[in-house]
Design a protein around this motif. Structure first.
Motif, PDB file in Angstrom:
ATOM      1  N   GLU A   6       1.074  -1.287  -0.152  1.00 20.81           N
ATOM      2  CA  GLU A   6      -0.062  -0.001  -0.040  1.00 20.81           C
ATOM      3  C   GLU A   6       0.959   1.187  -0.245  1.00 20.81           C
ATOM      4  O   GLU A   6       1.949   1.371   0.588  1.00 20.81           O
ATOM      5  N   SER A   7       0.278   2.627  -0.556  1.00 22.79           N
ATOM      6  CA  SER A   7       1.014   3.631  -0.668  1.00 22.79           C
ATOM      7  C   SER A   7      -0.053   4.747  -0.844  1.00 22.79           C
ATOM      8  O   SER A   7      -1.225   4.531  -0.970  1.00 22.79           O
ATOM      9  N   GLY A   8       0.389   5.914  -0.338  1.00 26.01           N
ATOM     10  CA  GLY A   8      -0.572   7.024  -0.683  1.00 26.01           C
ATOM     11  C   GLY A   8      -1.040   7.760   0.638  1.00 26.01           C
ATOM     12  O   GLY A   8      -1.793   8.780   0.519  1.00 26.01           O
ATOM     13  N   GLY A   9      -0.757   7.053   1.822  1.00 22.93           N
ATOM     14  CA  GLY A   9      -1.259   7.656   3.152  1.00 22.93           C
ATOM     15  C   GLY A   9      -0.414   8.898   3.313  1.00 22.93           C
ATOM     16  O   GLY A   9       0.535   9.305   2.697  1.00 22.93           O
ATOM     17  N   GLY A  10      -0.901   9.663   4.416  1.00 17.05           N
ATOM     18  CA  GLY A  10      -0.399  10.758   4.810  1.00 17.05           C
ATOM     19  C   GLY A  10      -1.247  11.693   5.689  1.00 17.05           C
ATOM     20  O   GLY A  10      -2.531  11.165   6.042  1.00 17.05           O
ATOM     21  N   LEU A  11      -0.916  12.906   5.903  1.00 12.42           N
ATOM     22  CA  LEU A  11      -1.600  13.566   6.758  1.00 12.42           C
ATOM     23  C   LEU A  11      -2.516  14.639   5.979  1.00 12.42           C
ATOM     24  O   LEU A  11      -1.790  15.206   4.928  1.00 12.42           O
ATOM     25  N   VAL A  12      -3.724  14.817   6.125  1.00 16.43           N
ATOM     26  CA  VAL A  12      -4.564  15.562   5.246  1.00 16.43           C
ATOM     27  C   VAL A  12      -5.676  16.260   6.020  1.00 16.43           C
ATOM     28  O   VAL A  12      -5.832  15.856   7.192  1.00 16.43           O
ATOM     29  N   GLN A  13      -6.012  17.537   5.711  1.00 17.97           N
ATOM     30  CA  GLN A  13      -7.034  18.515   6.569  1.00 17.97           C
ATOM     31  C   GLN A  13      -8.559  17.842   6.275  1.00 17.97           C
ATOM     32  O   GLN A  13      -8.885  17.274   5.123  1.00 17.97           O
ATOM     33  N   PRO A  14      -9.320  17.822   7.232  1.00 18.22           N
ATOM     34  CA  PRO A  14     -10.700  17.821   7.131  1.00 18.22           C
ATOM     35  C   PRO A  14     -11.272  18.289   5.909  1.00 18.22           C
ATOM     36  O   PRO A  14     -10.981  19.625   5.608  1.00 18.22           O
ATOM     37  N   GLY A  15     -11.871  17.430   5.081  1.00 17.04           N
ATOM     38  CA  GLY A  15     -12.598  17.925   3.767  1.00 17.04           C
ATOM     39  C   GLY A  15     -11.440  17.629   2.627  1.00 17.04           C
ATOM     40  O   GLY A  15     -12.088  17.795   1.489  1.00 17.04           O
ATOM     41  N   GLY A  16     -10.356  17.246   2.953  1.00 19.31           N
ATOM     42  CA  GLY A  16      -9.338  17.090   1.871  1.00 19.31           C
ATOM     43  C   GLY A  16      -9.602  15.613   1.070  1.00 19.31           C
ATOM     44  O   GLY A  16     -10.527  15.032   1.565  1.00 19.31           O
ATOM     45  N   SER A  17      -8.807  15.392   0.212  1.00 17.01           N
ATOM     46  CA  SER A  17      -8.718  14.035  -0.301  1.00 17.01           C
ATOM     47  C   SER A  17      -7.538  13.363  -0.398  1.00 17.01           C
ATOM     48  O   SER A  17      -6.203  14.026  -0.278  1.00 17.01           O
ATOM     49  N   LEU A  18      -7.382  11.988  -0.633  1.00 20.35           N
ATOM     50  CA  LEU A  18      -6.311  11.304  -0.741  1.00 20.35           C
ATOM     51  C   LEU A  18      -6.471   9.977  -1.902  1.00 20.35           C
ATOM     52  O   LEU A  18      -7.862   9.645  -1.655  1.00 20.35           O
ATOM     53  N   ARG A  19      -5.649   9.690  -2.375  1.00 18.47           N
ATOM     54  CA  ARG A  19      -5.825   8.444  -3.171  1.00 18.47           C
ATOM     55  C   ARG A  19      -4.775   7.396  -2.707  1.00 18.47           C
ATOM     56  O   ARG A  19      -3.362   7.578  -2.813  1.00 18.47           O
ATOM     57  N   LEU A  20      -5.210   6.304  -2.205  1.00 17.94           N
ATOM     58  CA  LEU A  20      -4.470   5.053  -1.881  1.00 17.94           C
ATOM     59  C   LEU A  20      -4.198   4.083  -2.842  1.00 17.94           C
ATOM     60  O   LEU A  20      -5.137   4.099  -3.858  1.00 17.94           O
TER      61      LEU A  20
END
Length: 115
Positions: A6-20
């Motif tokens: 797995e990859s793509g995790g991290g710190l993001v603000q509420p309302g934000g987006s991430l793709r794992l």
């Protein structure tokens, strides 16, 4: 040997987006059922999303409309697009591959949703 990374995790603000992403190796990926799970601190691991070999999908109620699971069989990779993230989405996210009665897990990637 069979491997899921797995990859793509991290710190993001509420309302934000991430793709794992979850890259698979040494398996017949096109026939494998792929799932994303998550485990928050002090909580049990829960199923987040499933994608079958044919592409049909299912989601936990808590993420419906916000998360999208997809797969690219040419790259042996499954994705989890996460949008409108909430603090309660904070967890380690794991992918799991299943075929012919066998299950394989990745080691997980940490997602932290915080301001």
């Amino acid at each position: 040997q069979v491997q899921l990374v797995e990859s793509g995790g991290g710190l993001v603000q509420p309302g934000g987006s991430l793709r794992l992403s979850c890259a698979a190796s040494e398996m017949p990926f096109s026939i494998v059922i792929m799932r994303w799970y998550r485990q928050a601190p002090g909580e049990q691991r829960e199923l987040v999303a499933t994608i079958a070999s044919g592409g049909s999908t299912n989601y936990a109620d808590s993420v419906k409309g916000r998360f999208t699971i997809s797969r690219d069989n040419s790259k042996d990779t499954v994705y989890l697009q996460m949008s409108s993230l909430k603090p309660e989405d904070t967890a380690i996210y794991y992918c799991k591959a299943s075929w012919f009665g066998m299950d394989y897990w990745g080691k997980g990637t940490l997602v932290t949703v915080s301001s």
